[in-house]
Design a protein around this motif. Structure first.
Motif, PDB file in Angstrom:
ATOM      1  N   ALA A 168       0.702  -1.235   0.153  1.00  0.00           N
ATOM      2  CA  ALA A 168      -0.068   0.073  -0.071  1.00  0.00           C
ATOM      3  C   ALA A 168       0.779   1.107   0.031  1.00  0.00           C
ATOM      4  O   ALA A 168       0.331   2.239  -0.375  1.00  0.00           O
ATOM      5  N   LEU A 169       2.121   1.211   0.469  1.00  0.00           N
ATOM      6  CA  LEU A 169       3.066   2.344   0.699  1.00  0.00           C
ATOM      7  C   LEU A 169       3.557   2.632  -0.625  1.00  0.00           C
ATOM      8  O   LEU A 169       4.148   3.624  -1.019  1.00  0.00           O
ATOM      9  N   LEU A 170       3.638   1.625  -1.700  1.00  0.00           N
ATOM     10  CA  LEU A 170       4.745   1.753  -2.830  1.00  0.00           C
ATOM     11  C   LEU A 170       3.960   2.845  -3.696  1.00  0.00           C
ATOM     12  O   LEU A 170       4.749   3.760  -4.101  1.00  0.00           O
ATOM     13  N   PRO A 171       2.555   3.003  -4.018  1.00  0.00           N
ATOM     14  CA  PRO A 171       2.285   3.942  -4.994  1.00  0.00           C
ATOM     15  C   PRO A 171       2.381   5.412  -4.233  1.00  0.00           C
ATOM     16  O   PRO A 171       2.446   6.300  -5.319  1.00  0.00           O
ATOM     17  N   ILE A 172       2.658   5.523  -3.063  1.00  0.00           N
ATOM     18  CA  ILE A 172       2.842   6.990  -2.554  1.00  0.00           C
ATOM     19  C   ILE A 172       4.423   7.073  -2.099  1.00  0.00           C
ATOM     20  O   ILE A 172       4.681   8.032  -1.545  1.00  0.00           O
ATOM     21  N   ALA A 173       5.094   6.239  -2.679  1.00  0.00           N
ATOM     22  CA  ALA A 173       6.718   6.446  -2.354  1.00  0.00           C
ATOM     23  C   ALA A 173       7.313   7.367  -3.339  1.00  0.00           C
ATOM     24  O   ALA A 173       7.453   6.852  -4.497  1.00  0.00           O
ATOM     25  N   SER A 174       7.329   8.552  -2.855  1.00  0.00           N
ATOM     26  CA  SER A 174       8.094   9.504  -3.857  1.00  0.00           C
ATOM     27  C   SER A 174       9.363   9.611  -3.764  1.00  0.00           C
ATOM     28  O   SER A 174      10.052  10.403  -4.545  1.00  0.00           O
ATOM     29  N   ASN A 175      10.082   9.163  -2.977  1.00  0.00           N
ATOM     30  CA  ASN A 175      11.325   8.975  -2.795  1.00  0.00           C
ATOM     31  C   ASN A 175      12.044   7.910  -2.288  1.00  0.00           C
ATOM     32  O   ASN A 175      11.359   7.151  -1.878  1.00  0.00           O
ATOM     33  N   VAL A 189      11.151   6.274   1.377  1.00  0.00           N
ATOM     34  CA  VAL A 189       9.879   5.942   1.339  1.00  0.00           C
ATOM     35  C   VAL A 189      10.040   4.372   0.779  1.00  0.00           C
ATOM     36  O   VAL A 189       9.373   3.444   1.312  1.00  0.00           O
ATOM     37  N   ALA A 190      10.448   4.418  -0.461  1.00  0.00           N
ATOM     38  CA  ALA A 190      10.456   3.079  -1.100  1.00  0.00           C
ATOM     39  C   ALA A 190      11.286   2.105  -0.223  1.00  0.00           C
ATOM     40  O   ALA A 190      10.750   0.865  -0.281  1.00  0.00           O
ATOM     41  N   MET A 191      12.181   2.540   0.447  1.00  0.00           N
ATOM     42  CA  MET A 191      12.886   1.274   1.295  1.00  0.00           C
ATOM     43  C   MET A 191      12.451   0.903   2.181  1.00  0.00           C
ATOM     44  O   MET A 191      12.075  -0.060   2.612  1.00  0.00           O
ATOM     45  N   LEU A 192      11.486   2.006   2.952  1.00  0.00           N
ATOM     46  CA  LEU A 192      10.694   1.444   4.012  1.00  0.00           C
ATOM     47  C   LEU A 192       9.485   0.556   3.572  1.00  0.00           C
ATOM     48  O   LEU A 192       9.412  -0.562   4.306  1.00  0.00           O
ATOM     49  N   ALA A 193       8.958   0.876   2.423  1.00  0.00           N
ATOM     50  CA  ALA A 193       8.063   0.019   1.813  1.00  0.00           C
ATOM     51  C   ALA A 193       8.609  -1.578   1.547  1.00  0.00           C
ATOM     52  O   ALA A 193       7.927  -2.517   1.907  1.00  0.00           O
ATOM     53  N   MET A 194       9.926  -1.279   1.065  1.00  0.00           N
ATOM     54  CA  MET A 194      10.677  -2.606   0.998  1.00  0.00           C
ATOM     55  C   MET A 194      11.069  -3.569   2.097  1.00  0.00           C
ATOM     56  O   MET A 194      10.898  -4.810   2.258  1.00  0.00           O
ATOM     57  N   VAL A 195      11.140  -2.891   3.262  1.00  0.00           N
ATOM     58  CA  VAL A 195      11.338  -3.358   4.453  1.00  0.00           C
ATOM     59  C   VAL A 195      10.247  -4.077   5.035  1.00  0.00           C
ATOM     60  O   VAL A 195      10.254  -5.358   5.493  1.00  0.00           O
ATOM     61  N   LEU A 196       9.186  -3.390   4.894  1.00  0.00           N
ATOM     62  CA  LEU A 196       7.753  -4.066   5.243  1.00  0.00           C
ATOM     63  C   LEU A 196       7.523  -5.417   4.285  1.00  0.00           C
ATOM     64  O   LEU A 196       6.981  -6.454   4.963  1.00  0.00           O
ATOM     65  N   ILE A 197       7.681  -5.235   3.066  1.00  0.00           N
ATOM     66  CA  ILE A 197       7.430  -6.200   1.945  1.00  0.00           C
ATOM     67  C   ILE A 197       8.400  -7.495   2.499  1.00  0.00           C
ATOM     68  O   ILE A 197       8.055  -8.534   2.548  1.00  0.00           O
ATOM     69  N   GLY A 198       9.659  -7.180   2.724  1.00  0.00           N
ATOM     70  CA  GLY A 198      10.512  -8.272   3.215  1.00  0.00           C
ATOM     71  C   GLY A 198       9.935  -8.899   4.517  1.00  0.00           C
ATOM     72  O   GLY A 198       9.961 -10.161   4.741  1.00  0.00           O
ATOM     73  N   PHE A 199       9.879  -8.057   5.303  1.00  0.00           N
ATOM     74  CA  PHE A 199       9.290  -8.691   6.733  1.00  0.00           C
ATOM     75  C   PHE A 199       8.183  -9.305   6.542  1.00  0.00           C
ATOM     76  O   PHE A 199       7.917 -10.607   6.974  1.00  0.00           O
ATOM     77  N   GLY A 200       7.171  -8.711   6.002  1.00  0.00           N
ATOM     78  CA  GLY A 200       5.904  -9.312   5.832  1.00  0.00           C
ATOM     79  C   GLY A 200       6.050 -10.780   4.980  1.00  0.00           C
ATOM     80  O   GLY A 200       5.011 -11.601   5.281  1.00  0.00           O
ATOM     81  N   THR A 201       6.847 -11.037   4.192  1.00  0.00           N
ATOM     82  CA  THR A 201       6.869 -12.430   3.465  1.00  0.00           C
ATOM     83  C   THR A 201       7.612 -13.437   4.322  1.00  0.00           C
ATOM     84  O   THR A 201       7.577 -14.807   3.817  1.00  0.00           O
TER      85      THR A 201
END
Length: 382
Positions: A282-289, A292-304
């Motif tokens: 959900a964070l990916l579409p609003i990741a403008s820098n 934020v993109a890295m935070l999204a990837m941390v959540l995705i990696g953790f979540g999988t």
């Protein structure tokens, strides 16, 4: 037969999983150099990738019946040898045909090791919370191997010829295999004959089919993200670090799961990780820098991180008599289905990628709830 020393057997399984992580990442790292040396065309590179995928799937299919009938030892060390031989073959490959054979060896050996190490771990531990914790720790070693080889190739790849890096891996993995040689693995569950009738029952088992579909969506999320996320953020500085961040987060989460699995119920853990995964997409579409993109990837990696250990733990509890075959069926369905979905999602407009992934997370949550209920109802009826 000597009594099983669980620590030694589990350590060998962790080595086998790390083995798999190292070889899968190493192959991608040396492909550009191979392409230059052998003047590989785009079609030939695509052929190598599809050959590797098909070989991993073949290894995932065959390991279960072999382990359940003949045991783990010969297949484990045979698979280690196949991967080592394949890496050596790539280092000295004079032609495309030689490369194809090497990729087949690595794919089959890696596919066997991936499924077999999970089966060994499941068979070693009877308690469900301990089994899930050890499966989580096992999965972390895939990340350890992948991260280590990424750092090695990233730091030394420009100054040392890929051939010598591969040969150093051959030596390292060969020595590790010898050190594992004294480990005693769980005995085969059907040493005298393989029960084909039971296998057909497995294929018709609702719990196996539903939980395999959970793994299918999980594998799809990981493979699609690996293939598309850098394209999704094309033009953003530092985009090459996103997959590394995801892998590090997944590995750390797997180590954390070894502690968490003994304190919370599997369902609670998995739904919590699904929520984290959904939040990441959900964070990916609003990741403008890049931050934020890295935070999204941390959540995705953790979540999988939790899906495979917990789902395989459920399958290990449900199908103790044919754990290897059950794991083989589940992993094969996951790999085959994720390949198809990967091709499908790759054809979807790139901007819809996060939303497709969010839908996949919701599908996993619904399917797991159905599958877990079936498993619990079958256990109560025993």
């Amino acid at each position: 037969m000597k009594p099983i020393h669980k620590t030694h057997a589990f350590a060998a399984a962790c080595f086998g999983m790390m083995f798999f992580g190292i070889t899968m990442v190493a192959l991608g790292s040396v492909l550009p150099s191979l392409s230059l040396k052998l003047a590989l065309t785009t079609m030939q590179k695509a052929t190598l990738a599809s050959t590797l995928t098909a070989s991993i799937l073949a290894g995932s299919v065959i390991f279960g019946p072999v382990c359940d009938t003949y045991g783990h030892r010969a297949l484990f060390f045979g698979s280690c040898f196949a991967v080592v031989a394949g890496l050596a073959g790539i280092a000295f490959a004079p032609s495309m045909h030689w490369l194809l054979l090497s990729y087949v060896l690595i794919g089959i050996g890696g596919g066997v090791l991936n499924g077999q190490t999970n089966t060994i771990t499941s068979d070693l531990f009877d308690d469900e919370s301990t089994r899930s914790a050890r499966l989580s720790l096992l999965g972390a070693f895939y990340g350890v191997g992948a991260i280590a080889i990424t750092l090695l190739m990233g730091t030394l790849g420009d100054i040392i010829d890929y051939k010598y890096l591969l040969l150093s891996l051959v030596v390292l993995l060969g020595v590790g295999s010898v050190l594992c040689f004294k480990a005693q693995f769980p005995a085969p569950t059907h040493a005298q004959s393989f029960p084909l009738r039971d296998v057909f029952r497995l294929l018709r088992s609702p719990s196996l089919v539903v939980l395999s579909l959970v793994l299918l969506f999980e594998s799809s999320i990981e493979s699609v993200t690996n293939n598309l996320v850098t394209s999704y953020f094309a033009g953003m500085k530092g985009v090459v670090l996103l997959l590394t961040v995801m892998m590090v987060a997944l590995t750390v989460a797997r180590f954390f799961l070894t502690w968490l699995s003994k304190r919370l119920k599997p369902d609670t853990i998995l739904y919590s990780f699904f929520a984290v995964l959904f939040a990441g997409f959900a964070l990916l579409p609003i990741a403008s820098n890049i931050a934020v993109a890295m935070l999204a990837m941390v959540l995705i990696g953790f979540g999988t991180a939790a899906t495979y250990p917990i789902v395989l733990g459920q399958l290990g509890s449900r199908f103790k008599r044919l754990s290897g075959t059950a794991f083989g069926i589940a992993i094969s369905i996951a790999l085959a289905g994720s390949s198809l979905l990967n091709a499908f999602v790759g054809g979807v407009l790139l901007r819809y990628y996060p939303y497709v992934m969010m839908a996949a997370v919701l599908a996993m949550a619904v399917l797991y709830r159905i599958g877990a209920r079936i498993v619990k109802s079958r256990q109560k009826n025993k």
